[in-house]
Structures are given as structure tokens and as C-alpha cells.
Write an enzyme that holds these catalytic residues in place. Structure first.
Site, short mmCIF file in Angstrom:
data_model
loop_
_atom_site.label_atom_id
_atom_site.label_comp_id
_atom_site.label_asym_id
_atom_site.label_seq_id
_atom_site.Cartn_x
_atom_site.Cartn_y
_atom_site.Cartn_z
N HIS A 1 0.83 -1.20 0.00
CA HIS A 1 0.00 0.00 0.00
C HIS A 1 0.86 1.25 0.00
O HIS A 1 2.03 1.24 0.39
CB HIS A 1 -0.95 0.01 1.21
CG HIS A 1 -0.25 -0.01 2.53
ND1 HIS A 1 0.35 1.11 3.06
CD2 HIS A 1 -0.06 -1.01 3.41
CE1 HIS A 1 0.87 0.81 4.23
NE2 HIS A 1 0.65 -0.49 4.47
N GLU B 1 -2.84 -7.00 7.47
CA GLU B 1 -1.58 -6.97 8.21
C GLU B 1 -1.75 -7.74 9.52
O GLU B 1 -2.86 -7.91 10.01
CB GLU B 1 -1.25 -5.50 8.50
CG GLU B 1 0.21 -5.22 8.66
CD GLU B 1 0.54 -3.74 8.58
OE1 GLU B 1 1.37 -3.32 9.38
OE2 GLU B 1 -0.01 -3.04 7.74
#
Length: 115
Positions: free
Chosen positions: A9, A82
Site C-alpha cells: 500500500h 496486516e
């Protein structure tokens, strides 16, 4: 043959501060949006059939920007989120290191040749 392209990201305010995000949903900052647009421009040249993302907005927004030129819908998958960093979430990396010294160090055996 199937090829997999992995993209991290774009930047968030927390990544620029070296702060641990984990499962906390921190959005892309302006630089992160520019980064996502830049990688989307590069990947526009590739034939992409599917795009998967974690459920966190920083990854999902990055993936949506990449998906746009390919006219693809991003498929969210919680398994791509994550790792949950527990009590370290929100801390600066240096603060986490003070809580548990040595935890971020690379073990020495990684640099040695294995017989």
C-alpha cells in the site's frame, strides 16, 4: 503460467512516522495516493485478471486505484490483512523496541551459510 504481482500500500501518516499500524485502519496520505497512482500507471501496461486486497483502507484504496484502468473490481480478503500487533499498534517502532529490546533484530544465523 500465472504471475503474481505484489504491491505494498501507499504511504500513510503513520508509515511516514515509522509508527506501527497493524490492524488499525489508517488511510493513505497525499503521498500515498500519488504512489498508488504512479504504480497504477506502470501496471496499466500489464494484463491483469484479478486484484486482491486486505480489508484495510490503505491497501484497498491502493488496489482500487490500480484496478481502475483494468476495469476490475477489487476482491477483499481478510487473510491479506496486516498482522495484529497488539499493544504495539500505534507506537513508534523505537517505542516498541524499548518495550522488548532485541525483538526487531535479525537473528545472526540468517547471515550464515547453512550446510
Amino acid at each position: 503460467m500465472t504471475k503474481i504481482i505484489l504491491v505494498r500500500h501507499g504511504q500513510t501518516a503513520w508509515t511516514s512516522e515509522n509508527r506501527i499500524q497493524g490492524w488499525l485502519d489508517i488511510k493513505l496520505n497525499e503521498k500515498g495516493l500519488r504512489q498508488a497512482k504512479r504504480i497504477a500507471k506502470e501496471l496499466k501496461k500489464k494484463k491483469i485478471k484479478a486484484i486482491y486486497s486486505s480489508e484495510l483502507s490503505r491497501a484497498y484504496e491502493t488496489a482500487k486505484i490500480i484496478a481502475r484502468p483494468h476495469k476490475l473490481k477489487v476482491k477483499k480478503n481478510i487473510n491479506l490483512n496486516e498482522l495484529n500487533q497488539g499493544k504495539w499498534q500505534g507506537l513508534l517502532v523505537k517505542e516498541a523496541k524499548n518495550l522488548k529490546p532485541g525483538v526487531h533484530e535479525v537473528p545472526t544465523y540468517i547471515d550464515k551459510e547453512v550446510a
